[in-house]
Design an enzyme around this catalytic site. Sequence first.
Site, short mmCIF file in Angstrom:
data_model
loop_
_atom_site.label_atom_id
_atom_site.label_comp_id
_atom_site.label_asym_id
_atom_site.label_seq_id
_atom_site.Cartn_x
_atom_site.Cartn_y
_atom_site.Cartn_z
N GLY A 13 -107.87 27.83 76.14
CA GLY A 13 -109.01 28.09 76.60
C GLY A 13 -108.70 27.63 78.07
N GLY B 98 -108.71 19.91 78.18
CA GLY B 98 -110.16 20.68 77.66
C GLY B 98 -110.86 20.06 77.37
CB SER C 179 -119.90 39.83 82.50
OG SER C 179 -120.14 39.21 82.49
CG HIS D 38 -115.87 27.10 70.60
ND1 HIS D 38 -114.38 28.42 71.22
CD2 HIS D 38 -115.33 26.40 69.99
CE1 HIS D 38 -114.01 27.30 71.48
NE2 HIS D 38 -114.01 26.60 70.55
CG ASN E 22 -110.04 26.33 85.59
OD1 ASN E 22 -110.06 26.25 86.56
ND2 ASN E 22 -111.06 25.59 85.43
FE LIG Z 1 -108.49 27.30 70.81
#
Ligand SMILES: [Fe+2]
Length: 566
Positions: free
Chosen positions: A308, A183, A529, A11, A312
């Site tokens: 990722g 995660g 955004s 991703h 947060n």
């Molecule tokens: Fe990663």
Amino acid sequence: MYFLGISGYGHDSAVALVEDGRILAFVEEERFNREKHTMAFPEQSLRWVLEAHGLDLSDIGEVAFYAKPWRLIGARIGRALRYLPRSLSVFTAHRPGNALRIVALGHYLRNNSLPARRPPSFRLRYVHHHLAHAASTFYLSPFEEAAIFSIDGAGEDMTTWFGFGQGTRILRRHCVRLPHSLGLFYSAVTHYLGFKPWGGEGKVMGLAPYGDPERYARDMRDLVRWSEEGRFTIDLRYFEYHLSDWTRWVSPAFEQRFGPRREPESEMTQRYQDIAAALQLVLEEAALALLRHLHRLVPSRNLCLAGGVALNSVMNGRLVREGPFENVFIQPAANDAGCSLGGALFLAHAAHGAARRAPAEVVYLGPEYSGAVCEAAARAGGLIVERAEDVTERTAALLADGKIVGWFQGRMEVGPRALGNRSILADPRDPAMKDTLNNRVKHREGFRPFAPSVLAEQAGDWFADVGHSPHMLLVYAVRPERRAQVPAITHVDGTARVQTVTAAANPLYHRLIAAFGRRTGVPMLLNTSFNVRGEPIVCTPADAVRCFLGTEMDVLVLGDLVCRKP
Ligand SMILES: [Fe+2]
């Protein structure tokens, strides 16, 4: 020498271009192919970074890919064998061929249709995934030396990485491996709460303040156990993510303990909000414990964060306030997209010894478009176009008058947050603005908050203990006496995800906020955004016009053109 960095076959694919130690360009493929968090190989991004700098593939000295394929394959086989027979779907999952495509990447790049004046002679190097995360944050940071913390779902077989950087060197000190992943734990509960993993986590973070964390805190703490030695374990009886190729998430035991999962788009009840609150609490507690261990390993005053999970911003705010490090830097593309940048920088600095440059505000590295392209897009969309003499004064007046403005300027920003070049802007003083924007412009869930961009020099008047937060990745408390003045950006718990704006980082945006401040006494704007729910941020003027026409935004500002609907 030119270095290309590639994040792909996962991703958030992206490409970065670095010349020695200087970053020339970075872009995420989703901005071109318009598929959020796309897993497509970043073909269009590759083409753009080369073309925009008058280069072709034969000019590239080295290419960094953001993972080691044999480790990926080994990690998957190891995981599948360990949990047989329940883990068979690891092999039959939807992208089993990707690891092999990564092995053949050099061949693919040489033989696809990318332009090359001469036969390409680049060397392809695979960079360990967390090393790429670590490089993406340390080399962009202002620190000569720092502790580095990389935390994500998983990169190859690692999920949490502790290390340090000094000058151009980066070294690992400790790590935690699959199946134990904070995660994936967060993503699994995100899925349980009816949102998409790898994208919906931010929604869960926004939902958490509506819940009571204590109701499920004990149950949630039971699922994650951490130790003083920087280890943690996830109770795998409650999860299935490790048995699949990230397609199954919590186990039936989880639903027995916490109740049935929420169907996507169904009603949001107090129970789910309480579970979100407990999830967020336990993530923060575990991350704080890990960070204390990192500080024992690397007793620096400075910390660099990536991965990722470092998107947060609520957790980050807590790590800054309660963690053992004085100075914290978080890279704007902390997710896997940023690994393309980290991989290229790692080759330039660590492998080739390129000197580090004085840290710039490396945010605006994407495509930009001329005034002529902007005007053509506006006219093609049938908009009424007017050139503003002073676009910041003009736009500030519109905003102070309650107008919702699409603001499209210069080079697109790095990472998932709009930082003033592809933004939808509004008046933070209007108590109805949050609902108006959620319902009529962004078409998204009513609980989701909006963030402010504030002049850095005046941020302290409005937010408690606010520091340097140029990438909108830190949450601070809005000063209690100020909350009634800026209801549209104050979350239910009295906090806000703040972007501090300096004239050095973005002069035009700084002028706009200052102009709004002179008119209203409030030196900040609501900044969200430039996209609607489920779509990537707009990239081209044509994207912006399409988004503008599809929503109830009032005005679109493209460069110095002020556009209205017919
Ligand atoms: Fe990663």
